[in-house]
Scaffold this active site. Structure first.
Site, PDB file in Angstrom:
ATOM      1  N   GLU A 122       9.250 -20.884  19.559  1.00 54.52           N
ATOM      2  CA  GLU A 122      10.246 -19.936  19.413  1.00 54.52           C
ATOM      3  C   GLU A 122      10.915 -20.286  17.978  1.00 54.52           C
ATOM      4  O   GLU A 122      10.328 -19.661  16.943  1.00 54.52           O
ATOM      5  CB  GLU A 122      11.270 -19.910  20.388  1.00 54.52           C
ATOM      6  CG  GLU A 122      12.356 -18.763  20.031  1.00 54.52           C
ATOM      7  CD  GLU A 122      13.244 -18.484  21.627  1.00 54.52           C
ATOM      8  OE1 GLU A 122      14.069 -17.636  21.458  1.00 54.52           O
ATOM      9  OE2 GLU A 122      12.834 -19.017  22.770  1.00 54.52           O
TER      10      GLU A 122
ATOM     11  N   GLU B  88      19.744 -26.149  26.919  1.00 52.55           N
ATOM     12  CA  GLU B  88      19.893 -24.591  26.916  1.00 52.55           C
ATOM     13  C   GLU B  88      20.542 -24.117  28.041  1.00 52.55           C
ATOM     14  O   GLU B  88      21.264 -23.123  27.910  1.00 52.55           O
ATOM     15  CB  GLU B  88      18.235 -23.935  26.487  1.00 52.55           C
ATOM     16  CG  GLU B  88      18.394 -22.498  26.737  1.00 52.55           C
ATOM     17  CD  GLU B  88      17.106 -21.921  26.412  1.00 52.55           C
ATOM     18  OE1 GLU B  88      16.976 -20.730  25.887  1.00 52.55           O
ATOM     19  OE2 GLU B  88      16.024 -22.432  26.690  1.00 52.55           O
TER      20      GLU B  88
END
Length: 888
Positions: free
Chosen positions: A483, A753
């Site tokens: 990502e 996260e």
């Protein structure tokens, strides 16, 4: 009274910028000086080139120390300039001249460039094999790095030599066998179809009279390598092969200038870097090394000519790099843990970092050493890599068998704390030394904070390291999996925290260019910037969701408050207007129902989900309010009333749609109340009722947070503002799930996260999205610096010329020591609790004042030995050192 002293001189946010993008650069400095109530009454700034004075401001009666714009002779390209400043104090006594700082103008006009883009002809490399652990099957296409070189001769040694360099991809530059600079991942990530940044290097001491050689190693990087998680087209977003642009200026004693440029005279080959890709990793075969390839006399007769070409669809605009380069910053010794079930050997570097591992080893020719990287270990102590998704994150080194050998990757980086090393037969861990190397944009550190609790100190460290690991050319979401995008909401919620930890002024100026270039024709900002790799099959980029697309407005406002930099606001103001128009046109009823493409809401919250339209509309109130303020900053008085009216209409629509008479907000979530309270959406009576509901929601969650990315930053500030600072401290100090302390109790060295990235009950969260290095939840850092330490900006005096100091004391924390190197100088705050008394020591830099706001009136205020009169819980202090005693 002692003289003032100008310190921390900056030009365009840098100590010594190498290349300018403005014909009239801006200058800043801070001040030092003992005593109290010190201030600058005047300054004199001088800029010169050699013996020539280009601008002498003369004595200017002003207290300004920031954003002083050059007003001298027109600056030409390729100039080496110096500048200095002196100041006068409040008694009109002059300081000494500050130590001179330098800047280079760079190549500021397109016609200054004579170099051409050069690259290796595009052919599939013969004899190259895909790595044995390849998960991409026939889609594997990572290319070898390209070596490019050119010999040139000089009749005499130049008195000045400057190299201007860029790449479509990544590069390392060499001159006569030496690396020109220690930057990595240069020139950085931009939308290469629009803009590429170049770097300038002083190579005067590297050029000799006679034979010279300039060489470059070029890799794929963000340009043609893998970026992002769309595996159907993970690479080649901007082009199919890397390229180099290089221009070397040699100035001789007689004033003559000779230019060596990238052109058809260069040759190219491939060598030991078999491939190097952000997601795949790197394979390096030391048997293919070409000793001396960057030195004169090397036999390049078998090298092929380069191709000169024009990048498609058009050559990008060239600009000087705005932010400090990515560099190697900290090294960690690998500690051996155990042999894995795979047969490899697991090492712990003690800190989750973004970077790579350096190997020192001995082996036979052809021996393969393989490194896999991971952030955490699983329940059996094995390397956990499922959360990397399609990122292979594996490096291979093939030995040449010549004594002690050294390896570190060139054009890849990984997110990891642990590495698994697979050794060739006959080798043991005793033969190998592993060193983890952290990389990030080398931004100046600007703050430090320590407390009486180890858990809070670890949280501060985790916040800093998540910022380090994700500030690599752009502020990314994560450094490990497939990502690594510049997600805008992650950044905006964290940006106030980021600005304490590091000087982010130049870094944001660079990223704001990426944001601006990604903006769509209808005014929509995008979710990520640069935007192209996120969804390469869309005709246009993905429009920004509420809270994401709103980020540029929030970032511009915060940049103004922290640095007092009006230029960024003025430059991008019309783009911000276009975004607000985009929202208003889509939502004529003032409820943000139509988010055009997506609406993530309070992303990754735990507990009850917040209503997404409510969240979106609350953000519209915020950005409309900020646009009214930014209009004033930009000198657009005609738009101030427009945005005030818009904010009023959206507030009314929000209350009508989402708030009942009891102050209960649709969804009844912590985030709903936090946004309504912090964005000042509600009238006084509903504000009080909503505050009571927030406390109720905390009670229902047994004192735990339930917020996601958008709600988290508001938790502790709002609780403090509504008179419940103890509840804010309760959240800070909580160590049970979900909390900041929970991840620390599990050994986290960066911010996760997800609150539930791992729990005892459920193990790891879904591997589809479970990074252990995301800074968004680290947004609590702003509360730690601004409210616990009491070092906050003052909206009435941007740039920290006034400091708002509202510390919150709690016996559980015991003590704190903090400082922040603001644009105006160092601010210090330290408090300690003994019994029922707080002793608070502060330092306010010259030319500044502090608005002191305490929970209750102090017992005493001392400036050195002198006691000052007490004026209640609120007072204003000028510069200097003070000690306050305050009852708990």
């Amino acid at each position: 009274m002692t003289k003032l002293r100008p310190i921390a001189l900056r030009c365009e946010h840098h100590a010594a910028p190498m290349g300018l993008n403005r014909p009239a650069p801006r200058f800043d400095w801070a001040l030092e000086g003992g005593g109290h109530n010190r201030c600058q009454s005047a300054f004199r700034l001088v800029v010169g080139a050699g013996e020539t004075v280009l601008w002498d401001s003369g004595k200017v009666r002003s207290s300004r120390t920031r954003q002083i714009e050059y007003a001298g002779d027109v600056l030409a390209s390729d100039m080496q300039c110096a500048w200095t400043v002196m100041v006068w104090n409040e008694e009109d006594a002059a300081s000494d001249w500050a130590d001179a700082q330098h800047f280079r103008t760079g190549l500021m006009q397109p016609e200054d460039w004579q170099a051409q883009w050069i690259a290796r002809y595009f052919v599939l490399p013969a004899g190259r094999e895909a790595p044995a652990d390849n998960t991409y099957d026939n889609r594997w296409q990572a290319r070898p790095a390209d070596h490019l070189r050119r010999d040139f001769a000089t009749a005499e040694r130049p008195v000045r030599a400057t190299a201007y360099v860029s790449a479509l991809g990544l590069y390392e530059l060499y001159l006569n066998g030496e690396r020109v600079d220690d930057a990595v991942m240069a020139p950085g990530w931009t939308d290469y179809h629009q803009r590429v940044e170049y770097q300038s290097y002083d190579v005067t001491d590297m050029v000799v009279a006679g034979a010279n050689t300039i060489g470059a190693l070029v890799g794929e990087g963000w340009y043609s390598g893998r970026v992002g998680h769309n595996q159907r087209r993970a690479g080649n977003h901007y082009g199919g092969r890397p390229a180099l642009l290089c221009q070397l200026h040699l100035e001789y004693a007689d004033g003559r200038i000779e230019t060596i440029v990238s052109d058809k005279q260069w040759t190219t080959s491939q060598g030991p870097v078999c491939y190097s890709d952000f997601l795949m990793g790197e394979q390096y075969d030391a048997r293919l090394e070409m000793p001396g390839w960057t030195e004169p006399g090397f036999d390049a007769s078998r090298w092929q000519p380069v191709e000169v070409f024009a990048p498609d669809p058009r050559p990008p605009h060239l600009e000087a790099s705005r932010a400090p380069q990515v560099r190697e910053t900290v090294r960690f010794e690998g500690r051996y843990l155990r042999q894995a079930k795979t047969g490899g050997h697991i090492y712990d570097f003690g800190q989750n970092i973004a970077g790579y591992v350096a190997l020192e080893l001995s082996g036979k020719a052809g021996d393969r050493f393989t490194l896999r990287h991971g952030e955490v270990l699983d329940g059996e102590g094995e390397l956990y890599v499922a959360n990397l998704r399609h990122a292979v994150a594996t490096d291979h080194y093939i030995a040449k068998g010549e004594g002690r050998e050294h390896f570190k990757p060139r054009f890849t980086f990984h997110g990891f704390r642990y590495a698994e090393l697979t050794l060739p037969d006959g080798s043991s861990p005793d033969d190998v030394t592993l060193t983890g190397i952290a990389i990030h944009n080398d931004l100046p550190r600007t703050a430090s904070m320590r407390t009486g609790l180890d858990m809070v100190n670890q949280l501060l460290s985790n916040i800093e390291w998540s910022q380090r690991d994700n500030f690599i050319s752009v502020p990314t979401d994560c450094p490990q999996r497939d990502e690594r995008y510049g997600w805008s909401a992650d950044a905006q919620v964290f940006w106030k925290t980021a600005g304490y930890v590091m000087d982010v002024s130049a870094f944001l100026e660079k990223w704001f260019e990426d944001i601006a270039e990604a903006q769509l024709p209808d005014g929509a900002f995008t979710d990520v910037a640069p935007s192209k790799p996120l969804n390469p099959y869309r005709i246009t980029a993905q429009p920004g969701a509420p809270g994401w697309g709103d980020a540029p407005v929030i970032l511009a406002w915060q940049h103004w408050l922290r640095y007092g930099d009006r230029a960024l606001v003025e430059k991008h103001y019309d783009r911000l207007v276009a975004w607000l128009k985009h929202i208003a046109d889509a939502n004529p009823d003032h409820l943000r129902i139509n988010a055009v493409y997506n609406n993530y809401g309070d992303w990754l919250s735990v507990g009850p989900a917040s209503d997404r339209t409510m969240v979106a509309t609350a953000y519209w109130v915020l950005v409309a309010d900020l646009m009214a303020k930014l209009s004033g900053v930009a000198g657009r008085a005609d738009m101030v009333a427009h945005y005030k009216a818009q904010a009023k209409a959206v507030r009314a629509a929000f209350i009508a749609a989402f708030v009942d008479d009891d102050g209960r907000i649709t969804g009844d979530t912590q985030t709903a109340y936090l946004l309504a309270l912090d964005f000042a959406i509600l009238p006084a009576d509903l504000h009080r009722k909503a505050a009571a509901h927030l406390l109720r929601k905390l009670d229902e969650a047994e004192g735990h947070l339930q917020t996601g990315f958008l709600g988290v930053k508001h938790l502790c500030p709002v609780l403090s503002d509504i008179g419940s600072p103890q509840r804010a401290y309760d959240l800070l100090l909580n160590e049970t799930y979900p909390s900041w302390g929970f991840s620390i109790a599990q050994g986290a060295t960066t911010i996760w996260e997800r609150w539930d990235g791992w729990t005892r009950e459920n193990g790891f969260q879904s591997a589809n999205m479970n990074s252990f290095n995301h800074y968004a939840y680290g947004a609590v850092g702003e509360w730690l610096y601004a409210r616990v330490a009491g070092i906050d900006w003052d909206e009435d005096a941007p740039g920290f010329s006034s400091i708002r100091m509202r510390p919150l004391f709690d016996k559980r924390l015991g003590w704190i020591e903090a400082h922040y190197d603001a644009p105006t100088g160092r601010i210090e705050s330290a408090w300690r609790i003994a019994g029922e008394i707080v002793t608070w020591d502060i330092r306010i830099p010259p030319n500044c004042a502090a608005r002191i706001e305490l929970p209750r009136a102090p017992l005493s205020i001392h400036a050195g030995e002198a006691a000052l009169p007490l004026t209640g819980a609120t007072t204003t202090l000028g510069s200097g050192r003070y000690t306050l005693t305050i009852p708990i």
